[in-house]
Design a protein around this motif. Structure first.
Motif, short mmCIF file in Angstrom:
data_model
loop_
_atom_site.label_atom_id
_atom_site.label_comp_id
_atom_site.label_asym_id
_atom_site.label_seq_id
_atom_site.Cartn_x
_atom_site.Cartn_y
_atom_site.Cartn_z
N TYR A 117 2.72 13.86 -13.16
CA TYR A 117 3.46 12.59 -13.18
C TYR A 117 4.55 12.67 -14.22
O TYR A 117 4.36 13.22 -15.30
N ARG A 121 4.33 4.64 -16.12
CA ARG A 121 4.42 3.56 -15.14
C ARG A 121 4.10 4.05 -13.73
O ARG A 121 3.38 3.40 -12.97
N THR A 122 4.61 5.22 -13.36
CA THR A 122 4.33 5.77 -12.03
C THR A 122 2.85 6.02 -11.85
O THR A 122 2.26 5.66 -10.82
N VAL A 124 0.35 4.56 -13.43
CA VAL A 124 -0.32 3.25 -13.38
C VAL A 124 -0.16 2.64 -11.98
O VAL A 124 -1.13 2.17 -11.40
N GLU A 125 1.05 2.65 -11.45
CA GLU A 125 1.30 2.06 -10.13
C GLU A 125 0.59 2.83 -9.02
O GLU A 125 0.05 2.23 -8.10
N MET A 126 0.57 4.15 -9.09
CA MET A 126 -0.10 4.96 -8.07
C MET A 126 -1.61 4.73 -8.07
O MET A 126 -2.27 4.96 -7.07
N ASN A 128 -2.95 1.72 -8.92
CA ASN A 128 -3.15 0.27 -8.77
C ASN A 128 -3.71 -0.39 -10.03
O ASN A 128 -4.58 -1.26 -9.95
N GLU A 130 -1.65 -1.88 -12.47
CA GLU A 130 -0.53 -2.59 -13.09
C GLU A 130 -0.97 -3.77 -13.94
O GLU A 130 -0.27 -4.15 -14.88
N TYR A 133 -1.19 -2.90 -17.78
CA TYR A 133 -0.10 -2.14 -18.40
C TYR A 133 1.10 -3.06 -18.56
O TYR A 133 1.55 -3.67 -17.59
#
Length: 150
Positions: A117, A121-122, A124-126, A128, A130, A133
């Protein structure tokens, strides 16, 4: 090991401080460390129920709600897998202490690089996550999941 040793270790952990689901996991681990079930290990579960009305003196099975319901079956290491599921459950559903990302910057960068990664943020979003964070802060359990990812 004698079954009594496992039960004693489990009881000691169950009487300790902490959230009920944490105490159950520690109790299961303590029992396993003292010999566990002589038939071996294959599955593990944590189920916590709560009453709908706090004035109830006894749990009525018709009105209880499941607070935690996690189960691992047919596993080589069911307690490790159950702990991973519990961490994901906490990271997703439970309010927890948020820690400063800057305090863990090096460890976070190493973990992100290891798993391919480019940024936190990527990741965390991948995954789920969010809700735990803010950009500057991250949930303790979310951080644990990132740093312990195998």
């Amino acid at each position: 090991m004698h079954l009594g040793h496992s039960l004693e270790a489990m009881a000691k952990e169950a009487e300790s401080k902490g959230k009920i689901y944490e105490k159950i996991l520690r109790a299961l681990k303590a029992g396993e460390s003292k010999g566990g079930d002589r038939r071996g290990k294959q599955s593990a579960a944590i189920i916590v129920v709560k009453t709908v009305d706090k004035s109830e003196k006894e749990i009525d099975p018709l009105i209880v709600g499941k607070y935690v319901d996690l189960r691992v079956d047919d596993s080589q290491d069911p307690l490790k897998d159950l702990e991973r599921l519990l961490d994901l459950w906490v990271a997703t559903f439970i309010e927890e202490e948020m820690v400063n990302v800057k305090d863990y910057e090096n460890q976070i960068r190493q973990a992100l690089n290891k798993w391919g990664y480019n940024d936190l943020r990527t990741w965390v979003e991948m995954n789920n996550l969010e809700g735990k964070y803010t950009g500057d802060k991250i949930g303790k359990t979310v951080l644990k999941i990132l740093l312990s990812k195998e």
